[in-house]
Structures are given as C-alpha cells and as structure tokens.
Write a protein that holds these residues in place. Structure first.
Motif, PDB file in Angstrom:
ATOM      1  N   ALA A 248       0.815  -1.389   0.021  1.00 14.32           N
ATOM      2  CA  ALA A 248       0.113  -0.166   0.061  1.00 14.32           C
ATOM      3  C   ALA A 248       1.006   1.257  -0.205  1.00 14.32           C
ATOM      4  CB  ALA A 248      -0.979  -0.192   1.068  1.00 14.32           C
ATOM      5  N   ALA A 249       2.112   0.872   0.558  1.00 12.30           N
ATOM      6  CA  ALA A 249       2.783   2.221   0.672  1.00 12.30           C
ATOM      7  C   ALA A 249       3.605   2.715  -0.841  1.00 12.30           C
ATOM      8  CB  ALA A 249       4.105   2.099   1.657  1.00 12.30           C
ATOM      9  N   ARG A 250       3.408   1.571  -1.871  1.00  8.33           N
ATOM     10  CA  ARG A 250       3.971   2.007  -3.074  1.00  8.33           C
ATOM     11  C   ARG A 250       3.300   1.487  -4.272  1.00  8.33           C
ATOM     12  NH1 ARG A 250       9.663  -1.627  -1.968  1.00  8.33           N
ATOM     13  NH2 ARG A 250      10.610  -0.459  -0.354  1.00  8.33           N
ATOM     14  N   LYS A 251       2.183   2.732  -4.261  1.00  5.53           N
ATOM     15  CA  LYS A 251       1.142   2.311  -5.430  1.00  5.53           C
ATOM     16  C   LYS A 251       1.487   2.126  -6.776  1.00  5.53           C
ATOM     17  CE  LYS A 251      -2.619   4.252  -2.513  1.00  5.53           C
ATOM     18  NZ  LYS A 251      -1.738   4.725  -1.086  1.00  5.53           N
ATOM     19  N   LEU A 274      -5.665  -7.979  -3.825  1.00  3.82           N
ATOM     20  CA  LEU A 274      -6.180  -7.266  -2.659  1.00  3.82           C
ATOM     21  C   LEU A 274      -5.806  -5.983  -2.314  1.00  3.82           C
ATOM     22  CD1 LEU A 274      -5.706  -9.896   0.205  1.00  3.82           C
ATOM     23  CD2 LEU A 274      -7.697  -9.560  -1.429  1.00  3.82           C
ATOM     24  N   THR A 275      -6.738  -5.012  -2.220  1.00  6.13           N
ATOM     25  CA  THR A 275      -8.103  -5.503  -2.284  1.00  6.13           C
ATOM     26  C   THR A 275      -8.981  -4.360  -2.431  1.00  6.13           C
ATOM     27  OG1 THR A 275     -10.041  -5.984  -0.723  1.00  6.13           O
ATOM     28  CG2 THR A 275      -8.282  -4.830   0.228  1.00  6.13           C
ATOM     29  N   ALA A 276     -10.113  -4.388  -2.943  1.00  2.42           N
ATOM     30  CA  ALA A 276     -10.943  -3.189  -3.374  1.00  2.42           C
ATOM     31  C   ALA A 276     -11.751  -2.740  -2.422  1.00  2.42           C
ATOM     32  CB  ALA A 276     -11.801  -3.530  -4.741  1.00  2.42           C
ATOM     33  N   ALA A 277     -11.496  -1.613  -1.525  1.00  2.00           N
ATOM     34  CA  ALA A 277     -12.180  -1.394  -0.446  1.00  2.00           C
ATOM     35  C   ALA A 277     -12.550  -0.064  -0.293  1.00  2.00           C
ATOM     36  CB  ALA A 277     -11.423  -1.792   0.785  1.00  2.00           C
ATOM     37  N   ASP A 278     -13.525   0.526   0.393  1.00  2.00           N
ATOM     38  CA  ASP A 278     -13.901   1.808   0.467  1.00  2.00           C
ATOM     39  C   ASP A 278     -13.310   2.107   1.775  1.00  2.00           C
ATOM     40  OD1 ASP A 278     -15.055   4.313   0.463  1.00  2.00           O
ATOM     41  OD2 ASP A 278     -17.074   3.749   1.151  1.00  2.00           O
ATOM     42  N   LYS A 280     -12.066   4.162   5.041  1.00  2.00           N
ATOM     43  CA  LYS A 280     -12.445   5.518   5.847  1.00  2.00           C
ATOM     44  C   LYS A 280     -11.085   6.265   5.587  1.00  2.00           C
ATOM     45  CE  LYS A 280     -15.797   3.946   9.120  1.00  2.00           C
ATOM     46  NZ  LYS A 280     -15.994   3.778  10.948  1.00  2.00           N
ATOM     47  N   ALA A 281      -9.927   5.701   5.800  1.00  2.00           N
ATOM     48  CA  ALA A 281      -8.976   6.715   5.674  1.00  2.00           C
ATOM     49  C   ALA A 281      -8.412   7.556   4.268  1.00  2.00           C
ATOM     50  CB  ALA A 281      -7.628   6.104   5.994  1.00  2.00           C
ATOM     51  N   ASP A 282      -9.052   6.811   3.117  1.00  2.00           N
ATOM     52  CA  ASP A 282      -8.943   7.391   1.876  1.00  2.00           C
ATOM     53  C   ASP A 282     -10.238   7.241   0.970  1.00  2.00           C
ATOM     54  OD1 ASP A 282      -7.975   8.235  -0.632  1.00  2.00           O
ATOM     55  OD2 ASP A 282      -6.185   6.855  -0.512  1.00  2.00           O
ATOM     56  N   PRO A 283     -11.076   7.982   1.236  1.00  4.32           N
ATOM     57  CA  PRO A 283     -12.335   7.601   0.469  1.00  4.32           C
ATOM     58  C   PRO A 283     -12.775   7.815  -0.989  1.00  4.32           C
ATOM     59  CG  PRO A 283     -12.549   9.785   1.670  1.00  4.32           C
ATOM     60  CD  PRO A 283     -11.141   8.949   2.034  1.00  4.32           C
ATOM     61  N   LYS A 284     -11.447   8.486  -1.623  1.00  4.28           N
ATOM     62  CA  LYS A 284     -11.641   8.677  -2.995  1.00  4.28           C
ATOM     63  C   LYS A 284     -10.868   7.506  -3.728  1.00  4.28           C
ATOM     64  CE  LYS A 284     -11.529  13.828  -2.987  1.00  4.28           C
ATOM     65  NZ  LYS A 284     -10.498  14.760  -3.247  1.00  4.28           N
ATOM     66  N   LEU A 285     -10.111   6.566  -2.841  1.00  5.08           N
ATOM     67  CA  LEU A 285      -9.385   5.499  -3.429  1.00  5.08           C
ATOM     68  C   LEU A 285     -10.203   4.501  -4.146  1.00  5.08           C
ATOM     69  CD1 LEU A 285      -6.403   4.343  -3.789  1.00  5.08           C
ATOM     70  CD2 LEU A 285      -6.946   2.846  -1.730  1.00  5.08           C
ATOM     71  N   ILE A 286     -11.353   4.166  -3.718  1.00  3.62           N
ATOM     72  CA  ILE A 286     -12.043   3.138  -4.500  1.00  3.62           C
ATOM     73  C   ILE A 286     -12.517   3.718  -5.796  1.00  3.62           C
ATOM     74  CG2 ILE A 286     -14.134   3.878  -3.366  1.00  3.62           C
ATOM     75  CD1 ILE A 286     -13.295   0.298  -4.395  1.00  3.62           C
ATOM     76  N   MET A 288     -10.713   6.053  -7.646  1.00  4.35           N
ATOM     77  CA  MET A 288      -9.566   5.882  -8.430  1.00  4.35           C
ATOM     78  C   MET A 288      -8.987   4.644  -8.965  1.00  4.35           C
ATOM     79  SD  MET A 288      -7.408   8.709  -6.107  1.00  4.35           S
ATOM     80  CE  MET A 288      -6.045   8.322  -7.292  1.00  4.35           C
ATOM     81  N   MET A 289      -9.139   3.348  -7.992  1.00  2.00           N
ATOM     82  CA  MET A 289      -8.738   2.298  -8.204  1.00  2.00           C
ATOM     83  C   MET A 289      -9.583   1.791  -9.403  1.00  2.00           C
ATOM     84  SD  MET A 289      -8.927  -0.991  -5.746  1.00  2.00           S
ATOM     85  CE  MET A 289      -7.884  -0.142  -4.589  1.00  2.00           C
ATOM     86  N   THR A 290     -10.982   1.659  -9.496  1.00  2.00           N
ATOM     87  CA  THR A 290     -11.719   0.995 -10.201  1.00  2.00           C
ATOM     88  C   THR A 290     -11.812   1.614 -11.764  1.00  2.00           C
ATOM     89  OG1 THR A 290     -13.748   2.392  -9.620  1.00  2.00           O
ATOM     90  CG2 THR A 290     -13.338   0.158  -8.613  1.00  2.00           C
ATOM     91  N   LYS A 291     -11.727   2.958 -11.667  1.00  5.82           N
ATOM     92  CA  LYS A 291     -11.628   3.475 -13.120  1.00  5.82           C
ATOM     93  C   LYS A 291     -10.195   3.345 -13.814  1.00  5.82           C
ATOM     94  CE  LYS A 291     -15.051   7.191 -11.810  1.00  5.82           C
ATOM     95  NZ  LYS A 291     -14.838   8.743 -11.458  1.00  5.82           N
ATOM     96  N   ALA A 292      -9.151   3.564 -13.015  1.00  2.00           N
ATOM     97  CA  ALA A 292      -7.835   3.046 -13.404  1.00  2.00           C
ATOM     98  C   ALA A 292      -7.451   1.775 -14.050  1.00  2.00           C
ATOM     99  CB  ALA A 292      -6.753   3.560 -12.350  1.00  2.00           C
TER     100      ALA A 292
END
Length: 590
Positions: A248-251, A274-278, A280-286, A288-292
């Motif tokens: 997670a530290a090296r996206k 692992l893993t597609a998750a919504d 709380k610490a990063d609400p925009k990530l899900i 970004m992840m799915t679109k990318a």
C-alpha cells in the motif's frame, strides 16, 4: 427420469450463469446434476429436499481463505459450509504448507494471519506426509473434506524451501540461477498437480512469527521483479492465475502488475489483487482504483481484478494485537515484542508514547486504518467503566490524549481489553455502486485467518440479503440472478474451476437458501471453539435460519443448523478441484 440419489423439489432455481430463475425440480445422480425439470421428479429411494419458497443455487465460492492449517486437522471446514459455501480456495498471500517445514509454516502464517503458532506448527508436523504438490493433493483427498478445496501455491512457501528462511528473508540476498530454476520447477510441479496458480505478497507489514526471525517480512516481499517475471512466465505458459497483495505504501508498483498481466498479442496473465475497499482513511481511493483498472485493462489488454469484501470491514482487537498496527513504526515495534510483559514495559515509556501519538496524528502517507480513536469502541474490559465507550471519549473524561487513554488500558489490561472499529466498506451506497463493477471480484472473505479479529464467513449471504432488501424497498442495485452469478459462476469460470454453475452434468454443489432467514442477525458475531486447531475460540456467524441445505458432491451435508452424521470426521463430500477442469455439455475440457 428416476433413480436419483437426491431430489430438490419445487425451488426457485438459479443456474449460476445469470439466467432468469424459475421454479424447478433438480435431480442428482452420482454427484452430478442429472435433471432440471418443470415437472415433479420421481423421488423413490432418493433423499428429498423440499425447497418450496426457497432459492436453489450453486454453492458459493470463497476464493480467498487461509484454511491451509485447519483443513489438515478439521477438514469439514464447517464454518464455511454452514453458510452455503461449497468451494474454498486457500494458499493465498504467498502462504501455503506444501514445501516448507512445520517450523517455517508456523513462522509464515502465525503473525500475519493471526493464528496460534503452536496450533499451525502442530497441524503441519502431525499431518505432513507429503514432499511435493502431487502427494499434498493425495493427502488432502484422503481426508474427510466437507467442501471442495482448490489451492494456490505460495511464493513464500517455495522461497523458504529453496533458499532457507534466513536467506529468503535477508534483503541483501538473491536466489542463485540454480535456485531460481528450482523455484520455477516447483511452481511447474504444483500447476501440473492442479493448483490454480501462484500467490505472492508485497505488503511491508506482513511479518514472520516465531523466535528465529520475528521482525522480518515474509519471504515473497524480498523478491525482485526479475524473480516475479520468471515465475509469471510459468503461469502464463500454463494459463494460470497470479494472486497478490500489493504494498500500500508503493502504489506505483501496481503498474508493474498491469504490465505483467498485459496481453499485447498474447493471452493476458490473470491477476487478482487485494483489495478493493472503500477505506475510511482514503474515501477517494475506491473510485480511482476502479476507473484506472478499467482504463488499463482495456488499453493494454490485461486481465487484473480486485478482490472485494461486500460487507462492512469491521474488525475486533485484543489489546494492541491487530494487523493494522503493522502499518506504522511504533505499532510494528510493539508487535515485534512478543512477550506480553516486555511489550507492556515498552508501550508505557514516554518515548514510545510520544512516537505513537505522532504516528496516529500523521495526516499524510499511505493509511489503511483511519487511526481515529473516537471511532474505536471498547466491547469488554476488566474496567467496566469504559465498556461501550470509545477511546476518544475515555480520553476526554480523563483529560488526556486518546493515544494515552488507549495505551493506559493496554498496559493495565493487555489482551483482556477488547475493542472494535470499522476500517472500510462503511458507506452502503458505495458498496451498492461497485457491486456490479467488472473490475471487482466478490469472493473475498479471509476465512480461516484472524480468528479473533474478524468473521466474514457468511459474506455472500449478507450480499444476498442486501440485494433482496433493496428490491423489496424499490431501489434494486443488482438483480438477484446477477448477484448469484457474481458469487458463483463468474468466479468458477475466471479461476477455471469445475464449480459455480448448475447445468446438466455439472457437479451437484448446491446451496438452498431460505430468503426469510436472511435477517440482520447475519451481521451478528458469536464465539465458538475450533476443535483440532488448538481449541482456539474464534469469532463466528450464527444465523442458522438462512441456509436450508448445503449439498456438496450430491451429499446433503448441512440442514438448518445441523450437520450430517460423519461430516468432517468419517464421511467425505468434497474433492480437490484441479485447475482447468470445467464441464461443458459437449464433454470435459481442460
């Protein structure tokens, strides 16, 4: 149309392909679906399941479990079977018990998967008669399996066996050319034995347990991309799967997985992460992840999917023993001290507390856990005054920093302090929106791991409940037949398993669901003793009204809270499912 071993009468039938359901009788003979009929089937001499008003569907598939030790000593895997799961996949996250010694297996599994070291060691030492993947499969098939099982081979397992645990976890060491060739050969042997593929891990907070190398990361994390490429070539040649937990530290590393999955004139390497998750610490990530992922899968013809838990990611902890503390320095430092007394002394020092406060308050950098102690509730403690309160509230009442309130209670009560928080998947509308996303797989439950921290054994049932409830409330986000397909046939097809559909000739692995039993109780937790694995008490789900019957290989093994005689002890219903063996109406293909 007679002579059946088992007949399911009058159920609302889903075949797992996404087709519209209809009322049907299902006849089973010799472990296979022999008839699907609009007319009543003859039942003379057959076991009969009355399914009027019930849903009849393929058994659920759990593609991410850590049952590797449990299956050796408690092969019924009852906690999955009671929730309609008929096929489980283990060997995830670079961990398996195929090549490594009992000591190495215990060191590999215990800390990262929160399993008792002695229990893992004992299970492998007691049962390990195999020396290669083929004999490992034979050993599994000799056991009274409850569900079907399938397996990935773990990279850390292979690497430790080839290089030795010391060299395999030394950042300055690399495998020799001969050792890399040996790894490729061992992977090839596993694929020839029917393993689904290879699992790896890049997460920097996945650590070894035991007394030898307790603060080192898992062997797979030390591999170079050259080593990964060499192993991925074997997977691509065999058309198999690569499962990975990225760092997670090296996206930016994730781009390398896309590059290795890419088609570009060749078949893409199936890759599941692992893993597609919504979070709380990063609400925009899900988003970004799915679109990318959608963009890259199209652009470079890759086939990368994210595993997703379709329920709130609620975790429990005893004291400071929780994997999320591995993601920052002071948390990992405490977990590195395995002696409870010495750990208490460490966290009670002012220098440690200063760093712990700083880590919790850090705003930038990768985070999986929100680190908000106002969002962490105490559920049990010898100090009754704090039960039901968050650590933040306790801090306010005592006039101290929330981190100090937490550490004070850890020092005073250790593992007797039990608390909970929700890390991800807390927004229902987000879960609804991504439920049909083709970049996401809905088969992740982490069953058999983190026994005291989480219980997602019935994640599939909880998704079905949400789908049912949304339709009743007039805002359907996913059709029921599509939800069934995503939990069954879609996974069986992608992983190359003889599982997930109920067509003529398919394996008779069936879940009969009582929709009236899909209640809020599905989210409740209880405690149960796990016989065979050190009699550890683990968190479980207990909603026995939801599953009317679980049928594996044509055998009725579970019915409304009761297991069949001999289940998991003398009677075998499940099989080892080999990769590439899928049924078609024209015959078998591989």
């Amino acid at each position: 149309m007679d002579g059946f071993d088992l007949v399911i009468r009058g159920g609302y039938f889903f075949d797992g392909t996404g087709a519209q359901p209809a009322i049907r009788d299902v006849g089973v003979r010799a472990g296979r679906v022999a008839a699907i009929s609009t007319e009543p089937l003859a039942t003379q001499g057959a076991v009969v399941v009355d399914a009027e008003g019930l849903w009849v569907m393929p058994g659920l598939i759990d593609v991410h479990t850590h049952y590797d030790a449990e299956v050796l000593v408690a092969p019924g895997l009852s906690e999955s079977v009671r929730h309609g799961v008929t096929t489980v996949v283990f060997g995830n996250c670079s961990l398996s018990t195929v090549y490594a010694s009992p000591n190495d297996c215990a060191d590999l599994f215990s800390r990262v998967e929160a399993l008792p070291w002695d229990a893992v060691h004992s299970a492998v030492k007691q049962c390990q008669t195999w020396t290669d993947p083929h004999r490992y499969v034979e050993a599994l098939e000799s056991r009274p399996l409850g569900p079907n099982v399938a397996a990935l081979i773990g990279h850390s397992d292979i690497r430790a066996a080839v290089m030795g645990m010391d060299r395999a976890t030394d950042p300055g060491k690399r495998p020799t050319p001969a050792e890399l060739d040996r790894m490729r050969a061992m992977l090839t042997d596993a694929l020839d034995a029917g393993f689904l593929g290879l699992s790896t891990i890049r997460s920097s907070f996945s650590k070894l347990d035991g007394v030898r190398y307790p603060s080192r990361q898992l062997p797979s994390t030390y591999a170079t991309w050259r080593e990964y490429r060499a192993l991925n070539r074997v997977l691509r040649d065999h058309g198999r799967v690569h499962q990975c937990t990225p760092n997670a530290a090296r996206k930016t590393e994730i781009g390398k997985f896309f590059a290795q999955s890419a088609g570009r004139g060749r078949a893409p390497l199936k890759t599941t992460m692992l893993t597609a998750a919504d979070l709380k610490a990063d609400p925009k990530l899900i988003w970004m992840m799915t679109k990318a992922t959608a963009l890259l899968n199209r652009a470079i013809a890759s086939d990368l999917r994210w595993q997703h838990l379709p329920v709130p990611f609620e975790v429990y902890a005893d004291g400071i023993d929780l994997v999320v503390f591995e993601e920052f320095g002071s948390g990992a430092a405490a977990l590195n001290v395995r002696d409870v007394v010495e750990r208490g002394k460490l966290v009670d020092t002012e220098a440690y507390r200063r760093q712990f406060r700083k880590d919790l308050e850090r705003r930038f950098g990768p985070k999986l856990w929100h680190r908000d102690l106002f969002d962490a509730d105490i559920v049990s403690c010898p100090d009754a005054e704090v039960i039901g309160k968050s650590f933040g509230r306790v801090a306010q009442e005592r006039g101290i920093h929330p981190a100090d309130a937490f550490l004070d209670l850890v020092v005073s009560h250790g593992a007797a302090l039990r608390w909970r928080t929700t890390i991800a998947n807390h927004r229902p509308y987000v879960l609804d929106k991504i439920a049909d996303n083709p970049q996401i797989q809905l088969g992740f439950a982490d069953s058999g791991a983190h026994l005291r921290n989480m219980a997602f054994y019935n994640a599939g049932l909880r998704l079905l409940r949400r789908v049912k409830q949304s339709a009743e409330d007039g805002h359907e986000f996913l059709s029921l037949e599509r939800a069934v397909h995503r939990l069954t046939g879609e996974l069986g097809d992608w992983y190359g398993l003889d599982a997930g559909t109920l067509r003529l000739g398919d394996r008779a692995d069936i879940a009969v669901i009582d929709p009236a039993g899909l209640s809020q109780a599905s989210a409740d937790y209880a405690e149960a003793i796990l016989d065979g694995l050190g009699r550890v008490s683990r968190m479980v789900n207990r909603n026995d009204g939801a599953v009317a019957a679980t049928i594996v290989g044509g055998h009725l093994v579970y019915h409304y809270g009761t297991f069949a005689d001999g289940f998991g002890t003398t009677q075998r219903s499940g099989s080892f499912l080999r990769a590439g063996k899928t049924h078609s109406n024209a015959g078998w293909s591989s």
